[in-house]
Design a protein around this motif. Structure first.
Motif, PDB file in Angstrom:
ATOM      1  N   ASP A  44      -6.605  -9.796  11.897  1.00  0.00           N
ATOM      2  CA  ASP A  44      -5.411  -8.984  11.697  1.00  0.00           C
ATOM      3  C   ASP A  44      -5.608  -7.964  10.569  1.00  0.00           C
ATOM      4  OD1 ASP A  44      -4.258 -10.626  13.651  1.00  0.00           O
ATOM      5  OD2 ASP A  44      -3.567 -12.054  12.136  1.00  0.00           O
ATOM      6  N   LEU A  45      -6.233  -8.380   9.483  1.00  0.00           N
ATOM      7  CA  LEU A  45      -6.509  -7.437   8.402  1.00  0.00           C
ATOM      8  C   LEU A  45      -7.479  -6.344   8.858  1.00  0.00           C
ATOM      9  CD1 LEU A  45      -6.788  -9.876   5.352  1.00  0.00           C
ATOM     10  CD2 LEU A  45      -4.944  -8.239   5.828  1.00  0.00           C
ATOM     11  N   ALA A  46      -8.467  -6.722   9.657  1.00  0.00           N
ATOM     12  CA  ALA A  46      -9.417  -5.722  10.177  1.00  0.00           C
ATOM     13  C   ALA A  46      -8.729  -4.762  11.131  1.00  0.00           C
ATOM     14  CB  ALA A  46     -10.584  -6.423  10.868  1.00  0.00           C
TER      15      ALA A  46
ATOM     16  N   ARG B 240      -0.318  -5.969   8.687  1.00  0.00           N
ATOM     17  CA  ARG B 240       0.540  -5.289   7.719  1.00  0.00           C
ATOM     18  C   ARG B 240       1.376  -6.295   6.920  1.00  0.00           C
ATOM     19  NH1 ARG B 240      -0.079  -0.104   6.298  1.00  0.00           N
ATOM     20  NH2 ARG B 240       2.176   0.179   6.105  1.00  0.00           N
ATOM     21  N   GLN B 241       1.819  -7.350   7.578  1.00  0.00           N
ATOM     22  CA  GLN B 241       2.576  -8.374   6.873  1.00  0.00           C
ATOM     23  C   GLN B 241       1.709  -9.080   5.831  1.00  0.00           C
ATOM     24  OE1 GLN B 241       5.712  -8.894   6.989  1.00  0.00           O
ATOM     25  NE2 GLN B 241       6.359  -7.800   8.829  1.00  0.00           N
ATOM     26  N   LEU B 242       0.458  -9.336   6.188  1.00  0.00           N
ATOM     27  CA  LEU B 242      -0.447  -9.987   5.240  1.00  0.00           C
ATOM     28  C   LEU B 242      -0.704  -9.097   4.027  1.00  0.00           C
ATOM     29  CD1 LEU B 242      -3.037 -11.515   7.743  1.00  0.00           C
ATOM     30  CD2 LEU B 242      -1.392 -12.789   6.358  1.00  0.00           C
ATOM     31  N   VAL B 243      -0.897  -7.815   4.256  1.00  0.00           N
ATOM     32  CA  VAL B 243      -1.116  -6.887   3.153  1.00  0.00           C
ATOM     33  C   VAL B 243       0.103  -6.852   2.234  1.00  0.00           C
ATOM     34  CG1 VAL B 243      -1.487  -4.456   2.556  1.00  0.00           C
ATOM     35  CG2 VAL B 243      -2.759  -5.479   4.453  1.00  0.00           C
ATOM     36  N   ALA B 244       1.297  -6.976   2.840  1.00  0.00           N
ATOM     37  CA  ALA B 244       2.534  -6.953   2.053  1.00  0.00           C
ATOM     38  C   ALA B 244       2.785  -8.265   1.320  1.00  0.00           C
ATOM     39  CB  ALA B 244       3.713  -6.645   2.976  1.00  0.00           C
ATOM     40  N   GLY B 245       1.944  -9.287   1.567  1.00  0.00           N
ATOM     41  CA  GLY B 245       2.092 -10.561   0.878  1.00  0.00           C
ATOM     42  C   GLY B 245       2.937 -11.570   1.611  1.00  0.00           C
TER      43      GLY B 245
ATOM     44  N   VAL C 274       5.093 -17.921   3.525  1.00  0.00           N
ATOM     45  CA  VAL C 274       4.927 -17.900   2.078  1.00  0.00           C
ATOM     46  C   VAL C 274       4.908 -16.444   1.648  1.00  0.00           C
ATOM     47  CG1 VAL C 274       3.418 -18.502   0.147  1.00  0.00           C
ATOM     48  CG2 VAL C 274       3.621 -20.062   2.089  1.00  0.00           C
ATOM     49  N   GLU C 275       5.817 -16.086   0.767  1.00  0.00           N
ATOM     50  CA  GLU C 275       5.871 -14.719   0.259  1.00  0.00           C
ATOM     51  C   GLU C 275       5.190 -14.702  -1.103  1.00  0.00           C
ATOM     52  OE1 GLU C 275       9.870 -13.328   0.316  1.00  0.00           O
ATOM     53  OE2 GLU C 275      10.169 -13.813   2.429  1.00  0.00           O
ATOM     54  N   SER C 276       4.021 -14.091  -1.122  1.00  0.00           N
ATOM     55  CA  SER C 276       3.221 -14.125  -2.349  1.00  0.00           C
ATOM     56  C   SER C 276       2.345 -12.887  -2.410  1.00  0.00           C
ATOM     57  CB  SER C 276       2.356 -15.388  -2.400  1.00  0.00           C
ATOM     58  OG  SER C 276       1.510 -15.365  -3.515  1.00  0.00           O
ATOM     59  N   GLN C 277       2.727 -11.948  -3.273  1.00  0.00           N
ATOM     60  CA  GLN C 277       1.944 -10.727  -3.421  1.00  0.00           C
ATOM     61  C   GLN C 277       0.754 -10.928  -4.346  1.00  0.00           C
ATOM     62  OE1 GLN C 277       2.371  -7.759  -1.811  1.00  0.00           O
ATOM     63  NE2 GLN C 277       0.462  -7.146  -2.786  1.00  0.00           N
ATOM     64  N   ASP C 278       0.916 -11.815  -5.312  1.00  0.00           N
ATOM     65  CA  ASP C 278      -0.101 -11.924  -6.361  1.00  0.00           C
ATOM     66  C   ASP C 278      -0.872 -13.243  -6.359  1.00  0.00           C
ATOM     67  OD1 ASP C 278       0.696  -9.403  -7.379  1.00  0.00           O
ATOM     68  OD2 ASP C 278       2.389 -10.359  -8.402  1.00  0.00           O
ATOM     69  N   THR C 279      -0.268 -14.338  -5.906  1.00  0.00           N
ATOM     70  CA  THR C 279      -0.964 -15.627  -5.953  1.00  0.00           C
ATOM     71  C   THR C 279      -2.140 -15.631  -4.981  1.00  0.00           C
ATOM     72  OG1 THR C 279       1.119 -16.722  -6.449  1.00  0.00           O
ATOM     73  CG2 THR C 279      -0.694 -18.118  -5.717  1.00  0.00           C
TER      74      THR C 279
ATOM     75  N   ASP D 211      -7.366  -0.398   6.544  1.00  0.00           N
ATOM     76  CA  ASP D 211      -7.326   0.569   5.446  1.00  0.00           C
ATOM     77  C   ASP D 211      -7.813  -0.073   4.149  1.00  0.00           C
ATOM     78  OD1 ASP D 211      -5.233  -1.044   4.607  1.00  0.00           O
ATOM     79  OD2 ASP D 211      -3.656   0.413   5.086  1.00  0.00           O
ATOM     80  N   ALA D 212      -7.749   0.675   3.063  1.00  0.00           N
ATOM     81  CA  ALA D 212      -8.296   0.198   1.793  1.00  0.00           C
ATOM     82  C   ALA D 212      -7.556  -1.044   1.293  1.00  0.00           C
ATOM     83  CB  ALA D 212      -8.221   1.309   0.751  1.00  0.00           C
ATOM     84  N   ALA D 213      -6.231  -1.073   1.465  1.00  0.00           N
ATOM     85  CA  ALA D 213      -5.466  -2.225   1.002  1.00  0.00           C
ATOM     86  C   ALA D 213      -5.811  -3.477   1.804  1.00  0.00           C
ATOM     87  CB  ALA D 213      -3.967  -1.922   1.099  1.00  0.00           C
ATOM     88  N   ALA D 214      -5.997  -3.319   3.123  1.00  0.00           N
ATOM     89  CA  ALA D 214      -6.354  -4.464   3.958  1.00  0.00           C
ATOM     90  C   ALA D 214      -7.762  -4.953   3.621  1.00  0.00           C
ATOM     91  CB  ALA D 214      -6.278  -4.079   5.434  1.00  0.00           C
ATOM     92  N   ARG D 215      -8.678  -4.027   3.353  1.00  0.00           N
ATOM     93  CA  ARG D 215     -10.040  -4.435   3.001  1.00  0.00           C
ATOM     94  C   ARG D 215     -10.050  -5.182   1.674  1.00  0.00           C
ATOM     95  NH1 ARG D 215     -12.424   0.021   3.596  1.00  0.00           N
ATOM     96  NH2 ARG D 215     -13.594  -0.373   5.504  1.00  0.00           N
ATOM     97  N   LYS D 216      -9.272  -4.694   0.707  1.00  0.00           N
ATOM     98  CA  LYS D 216      -9.229  -5.379  -0.585  1.00  0.00           C
ATOM     99  C   LYS D 216      -8.690  -6.799  -0.426  1.00  0.00           C
ATOM    100  CE  LYS D 216      -7.526  -5.064  -5.332  1.00  0.00           C
ATOM    101  NZ  LYS D 216      -7.233  -6.507  -5.374  1.00  0.00           N
ATOM    102  N   ARG D 217      -7.610  -6.941   0.347  1.00  0.00           N
ATOM    103  CA  ARG D 217      -7.037  -8.275   0.544  1.00  0.00           C
ATOM    104  C   ARG D 217      -8.046  -9.184   1.236  1.00  0.00           C
ATOM    105  NH1 ARG D 217      -1.236  -9.769  -0.102  1.00  0.00           N
ATOM    106  NH2 ARG D 217      -2.217  -9.291  -2.071  1.00  0.00           N
ATOM    107  N   ALA D 218      -8.735  -8.675   2.264  1.00  0.00           N
ATOM    108  CA  ALA D 218      -9.724  -9.476   2.987  1.00  0.00           C
ATOM    109  C   ALA D 218     -10.856  -9.907   2.057  1.00  0.00           C
ATOM    110  CB  ALA D 218     -10.276  -8.676   4.160  1.00  0.00           C
ATOM    111  N   ARG D 219     -11.337  -8.984   1.242  1.00  0.00           N
ATOM    112  CA  ARG D 219     -12.417  -9.333   0.317  1.00  0.00           C
ATOM    113  C   ARG D 219     -11.968 -10.381  -0.697  1.00  0.00           C
ATOM    114  NH1 ARG D 219     -14.666  -3.315  -1.224  1.00  0.00           N
ATOM    115  NH2 ARG D 219     -16.060  -3.014   0.568  1.00  0.00           N
ATOM    116  N   ASP D 220     -10.797 -10.173  -1.260  1.00  0.00           N
ATOM    117  CA  ASP D 220     -10.299 -11.130  -2.254  1.00  0.00           C
ATOM    118  C   ASP D 220     -10.254 -12.537  -1.666  1.00  0.00           C
ATOM    119  OD1 ASP D 220     -10.023  -9.099  -4.056  1.00  0.00           O
ATOM    120  OD2 ASP D 220      -7.846  -8.883  -3.822  1.00  0.00           O
TER     121      ASP D 220
END
Length: 581
Positions: free
Chosen positions: A91-93, A48-53, A62-67, A97-106
């Motif tokens: 952790d993302l797996a 959840r922390q990773l999804v939140a950036g 490192v707090e980074s939502q977009d980089t 959810d959809a947000a975690a999958r998107k972050r993992a794919r990116d």
């Protein structure tokens, strides 16, 4: 081992880079032999922390939502190792959810775009093995809904990394790095269509590493419990992959698993966490139980030394003691001067601990965590029982040297207690004194009785002690016996300064008492653990005095208060996410 600037190290890096680039010529694969099943256990809270950036790698936040992850400037090599190893994918797996999958794919396809040509810090055998295992474990999570181009890029990169491993696994350092590289190669070779021939040599090599690295006690040369768990987990994963492919693991592989399992059980406290010695932490939540269950090895505890440790257990209380020589040579780069230190856990609550590894908080914290005063044992005249050598040129790594040469040990079953008796000569060379420790754990688990002695064992030792006494103008040699407390223990001086009462979150009350021969104090301490932004403040009980004779004896007890219930319903679960406290 060679320094990073040595000719040998430069050659290894050149070979890694050359083979990473050559891997692009390897024929791509297009599918898995069978749909892979995820085996890794991740943390929902960290996910959840990773999804939140919020990216916490190697103690850096490192707090980074977009980089993009691969555009973030790395503060050090440890940060790079964590992001290129892809353990965060677990952790993302775990969130899933959809947000975690998107972050993992990116981040996965971002790595492919940035590094598939052989660039970046991730092209080492151990990091490639770690990364390949995660990509395969979570392939269904990653590939669901992707287009043909994305799928082809994913499989092409996996094939390249597998070929790289087949050529470079032997360049990984013996121990955990080589186990990671070989397990990744086995995993990929068996999972990807047409690459089984790459797995065959790796299966044999892994068996050889098992025979060479896992000793008769089921331990590693580093004596790091958490590292042993990581190796054990890799062996279980490799064994499962071979079984699913209709093949069996070699005998040496099986035998190593059977040796390690009872040792890990002996290194597990009553709360399920590992003892924190020689650079190791408690282990990822659930990893130990999951690995032991998957091993199929029937539960039984080692009845003697387990990787150099002794476990005393009674009712809901566990005591684990470092009862052997510290690691030596290359295995000692993360070793601690912790001989005869112990940890005590009551039920699901750690009470007495060691400070832990400060590696993620910088060099000074790392050094402090390795010293004897950071452990729950006796320290003489401010000296550690072993010392750090001069840093290696280039690497900065510090071996542990001049430690104890003998650690005699005796275990007994008394009428009402389990008894541990041991000693070490780490102070004899300078002060002529041997530290001897006796621990009696009552069979109801409610009392640990301790005795620490400083002894001049023979005429040579007495002359050294006399010389040391002369240097102090006969004022004696100062000693401190420390009992570091877990941060969640609420401690206070009690009974007019003669005792310390300690309240656990479970509701249990423990009381520390001593024989009055030393000065009792409750001093500040720290608790060093991975996943935190900074050390946690805590307290330590200290018994201080001066050794004036050839024999000095100090007695103490840790016991549950009489009105503490025999069984306490402790249902509170701590939040495993990182905290800034």
């Amino acid at each position: 081992m060679s320094s990073p600037n040595s000719m040998a190290s430069r050659w290894v890096r050149f070979q890694n880079r050359a083979h990473a680039r050559l891997s692009r010529r390897h024929k791509a694969v297009t599918a898995f032999v069978t749909a892979p099943e995820p085996r890794t256990v991740g943390s929902f809270a960290r996910g959840r922390q990773l999804v939140a950036g919020n990216l916490l790698f190697a103690g850096y936040l490192v707090e980074s939502q977009d980089t993009p992850l691969w555009d973030i400037k790395s503060p050090n090599a440890a940060f790079d190792a964590e992001r290129h190893g892809f353990v965060w994918l677990d952790d993302l797996a775990a969130v899933g959810d959809a947000a975690a999958r998107k972050r993992a794919r990116d981040w996965v396809w971002g790595w492919i775009a940035a590094h598939e040509k052989g660039s970046g810090a991730g092209w080492t055998p151990e990091l490639t093995g770690r990364r390949v295992i995660r990509w395969i474990n979570h392939a269904l999570f990653l590939l669901r809904g992707t287009d043909t181009a994305q799928s082809e890029a994913f499989f092409r990169s996996l094939a390249q990394q597998t070929w790289f491993l087949s050529k470079r696994w032997h360049a990984a350092a013996p121990g955990l790095p080589r186990f990671e590289a070989l397990t990744g190669l086995i995993y990929a070779g068996l999972a990807l269509e047409g690459l089984e021939e790459m797995a065959d040599p790796a299966v044999k090599a892994l068996a050889r590493e098992c025979a060479a690295q896992i000793d008769e006690q089921g331990g590693l040369p580093t004596r790091n419990p958490e590292e042993l768990l990581e190796v054990f987990t890799l062996l279980i994963w490799a064994e499962a992959a071979l079984h699913e492919a209709g093949r069996g693991a070699p005998q040496a592989h099986h035998a190593a698993v059977r040796r390690i399992a009872p040792s890990l059980r002996a290194l597990r406290h009553s709360d399920g966490g590992l003892a924190r010695f020689h650079g190791g932490g408690r282990g990822l939540e659930g990893r130990l139980d999951h690995a032991l269950a998957a091993s199929g090895v029937k539960p039984f505890l080692s009845d003697g030394l387990a990787m150099g440790y002794v476990r005393l257990g009674a009712a809901r209380t566990s005591v684990i003691v470092d009862a052997s020589l510290p690691p030596r040579g290359p295995a000692s780069f993360n070793a601690h001067a912790s001989t005869l230190a112990f940890e005590l856990t009551s039920g699901r609550r750690p009470l007495v601990v060691n400070c832990g590894s400060g590696g993620t908080f910088g060099l000074e914290w790392r050094r402090a965590g390795r010293a004897t005063p950071s452990h729950s044992t006796l320290c003489l005249d401010g000296y550690s029982s072993a010392r750090l050598a001069e840093p290696e040129k280039g690497t900065g790594r510090e071996a542990l040297v001049e430690g104890p040469t003998q650690v005699p040990l005796e275990l007994q079953e008394m009428g009402e207690a389990h008894r541990f008796q041991a000693g070490h000569d780490g102070y004899a060379r300078v002060f002529g004194l041997t530290h001897a420790r006796t621990l009696d754990l009552n069979k109801d688990g409610r009392t640990l009785s301790g005795e620490d002695m400083l002894l001049a064992m023979d005429d040579v030792a007495k002359r050294r002690f006399d010389k040391a006494m002369d240097a102090t103008m006969l004022s004696g040699l100062g000693y401190d016996i420390r009992f570091h407390l877990h941060p969640e223990v609420d401690a206070a001086i009690d009974l007019g300064g003669s005792a310390v009462s300690m309240a656990l979150k479970s509701g249990e009350i423990w009381v520390f008492r001593h024989d009055g021969k030393a000065k009792l104090s409750l001093d500040p301490s720290v608790y060093l653990e991975k996943g935190r932004l900074k050390p946690r403040a805590t307290q330590q009980i200290v018994l201080s005095g001066r050794a004036m004779d050839y024999a000095t004896r100090i007695r103490w007890t840790l016991s549950k208060a009489q009105d503490t219930a025999i069984a306490i319903r402790d249902l509170h679960r701590d939040d495993p996410s990182w905290h800034d406290d």
